[in-house]
Design an enzyme around this catalytic site. Structure first.
Site, PDB file in Angstrom:
ATOM      1  N   HIS A 258      -6.683   1.333   3.221  1.00  0.00           N
ATOM      2  CA  HIS A 258      -7.219   0.067   2.696  1.00  0.00           C
ATOM      3  C   HIS A 258      -7.414   0.145   1.186  1.00  0.00           C
ATOM      4  O   HIS A 258      -7.001  -0.742   0.447  1.00  0.00           O
ATOM      5  CB  HIS A 258      -8.543  -0.246   3.388  1.00  0.00           C
TER       6      HIS A 258
ATOM      7  N   ARG B 189       0.557  -2.547   6.080  1.00  0.00           N
ATOM      8  CA  ARG B 189      -0.040  -1.821   4.962  1.00  0.00           C
ATOM      9  C   ARG B 189       0.186  -0.328   5.185  1.00  0.00           C
ATOM     10  O   ARG B 189      -0.461   0.295   6.018  1.00  0.00           O
ATOM     11  CB  ARG B 189      -1.544  -2.134   4.908  1.00  0.00           C
TER      12      ARG B 189
ATOM     13  N   TYR C 227      -8.518   5.357  12.191  1.00  0.00           N
ATOM     14  CA  TYR C 227      -8.385   4.180  13.044  1.00  0.00           C
ATOM     15  C   TYR C 227      -6.944   3.806  13.380  1.00  0.00           C
ATOM     16  O   TYR C 227      -6.710   2.805  14.058  1.00  0.00           O
ATOM     17  CB  TYR C 227      -9.107   2.976  12.416  1.00  0.00           C
TER      18      TYR C 227
END
Length: 368
Positions: A269, A265, A278
């Site tokens: 998100h 990805r 992160y």
């Protein structure tokens, strides 16, 4: 009495030791994997066109969130090979059960892009007709659509329809109980369903290493007696070959399959997420070098199936598509708040009638 399991039976369930691949990161062909035929050239060209359009759609949808036209948008940039190949592996009469991140797959399936974005715009329904499109509503709760997919597959078989169901799911969804119940249910019924895991390495901010200790998510199918496979999710040629094989095997009574695609990805998100908290920039840059669209384009150019004129035409068509989408999304939707109560129960409950009356009172007061 001792029970012995045939080694041959177990081997028939195991995924390939390494993800199936036809095309390397640099766009050059690798040795064709045994057991998987190469897709037809026309399929690959159609896949390229849909990937170009899908990426442009994804960029446009991301921009629409910044303009306030969408409430939220989960980008699938970097996962276009999975999204498009999953659709190309299906026939018109097959069913697709998507997650919330699979908008590009819906567009590739031919669903009206404005209808695709209705849910993400804040509408109370999915925006499109699931029966007409053979696409289930995009699913926000993790893995619940997998159980529904198995039920649909069994229903289609009982009705005598020559159809397959493909259930998309993310790596995070494989940690949900519904996913495991669905695999068990499908295997016991020998249902014509393919579970397609897009392992993009993160469940929001949780990396794969903190989700599962399995050598690959594909191995999760073995315990349920299900044929499993893993594939390079950034190689459209490989994904299309593996999924097409799994779909046809399911269609002809060979049973369900679990396919894991290793992809990434590229964006956060959703537009509400800060992925820099992160994951490292170096990791993102490394995966950018394996971009599925650039890889396929280089491969097709190298084989002489694509030329500069065709590349320009594909991008021009995608720009026209995005322009039409912008124009339609810039028109404010006509909202009827009472529709919230129309399709909850066949006969409204006393509570629903009371809530509807409260809303009517509030709306009336606001107009005074």
């Amino acid at each position: 009495m001792s029970v012995r399991t045939s080694r041959r039976a177990v081997d028939g369930l195991l995924p390939s030791p390494e993800p199936v691949r036809f095309v390397a990161e640099d766009g050059t062909a690798v040795e064709a994997p045994a057991g998987y035929p190469a897709p037809a050239d026309e399929q690959l060209l159609e896949g390229y066109r849909r990937m170009v359009l899908g990426r442009r759609f994804d960029r446009q949808a991301t921009a629409l969130t910044k303009q306030g036209r969408l409430a939220v948008y989960p980008s699938s940039r970097g996962q276009e090979a999975c999204q498009v190949a999953g659709v190309l592996a299906l026939r018109a009469g097959d069913w697709l059960f998507p997650t919330y991140r699979d908008s590009v797959a819906l567009v590739a399936r031919g669903v009206d892009p404005v209808e695709v974005l209705t849910l993400l715009r804040g509408g109370w329904h999915c925006g499109y007709d699931p029966v007409a499109t053979r696409v289930a509503p995009q699913c926000t709760p993790l893995a619940t659509q997998t159980i529904h997919a198995v039920g649909m597959a069994e229903a289609l078989r009982r009705k005598g329809e020559d159809a397959v169901v493909m259930a998309f799911i993310g790596d995070g969804g494989t940690s949900e109980g519904d996913f495991h119940e669905a695999l068990n249910y499908a295997a016991v019924l020998n249902a014509p369903v393919v579970f397609f895991v897009q392992n993009n390495k993160y469940a929001i901010s949780v990396p794969l290493a903190k989700q599962s200790a399995a050598p690959a998510l594909a191995y999760k199918g073995i315990g349920y007696g299900m044929r499993s496979e893993q594939v390079d999710g950034n190689d459209l040629v490989a994904v299309l070959s593996v999924l097409s094989s799994a779909a046809e095997r399911a269609r002809t009574g060979g049973g369900p399959a679990l396919v894991e695609a290793h992809t990434y990805r590229m964006d956060a998100h959703t537009n509400a997420d800060d992925a820099t908290r992160y994951r490292e920039t170096e990791e993102v840059e490394q995966w950018a070098s394996a971009d599925p669209l650039a890889r396929l384009e280089t491969y097709l150019l190298g084989r002489g199936l694509l030329d500069a004129e065709a590349v320009a035409a594909a991008h021009e068509a995608a720009e026209e598509f995005a322009a039409r989408l912008r124009e339609r999304m810039n028109a404010d939707p006509e909202l009827n708040p009472y529709e919230l109560f129309d399709h909850v129960f066949a006969e409204p409950t006393p509570q629903l009638r009371e809530q509807r009356a409260v809303l009517a009172s509030e709306l009336s007061a606001s107009e005074e």
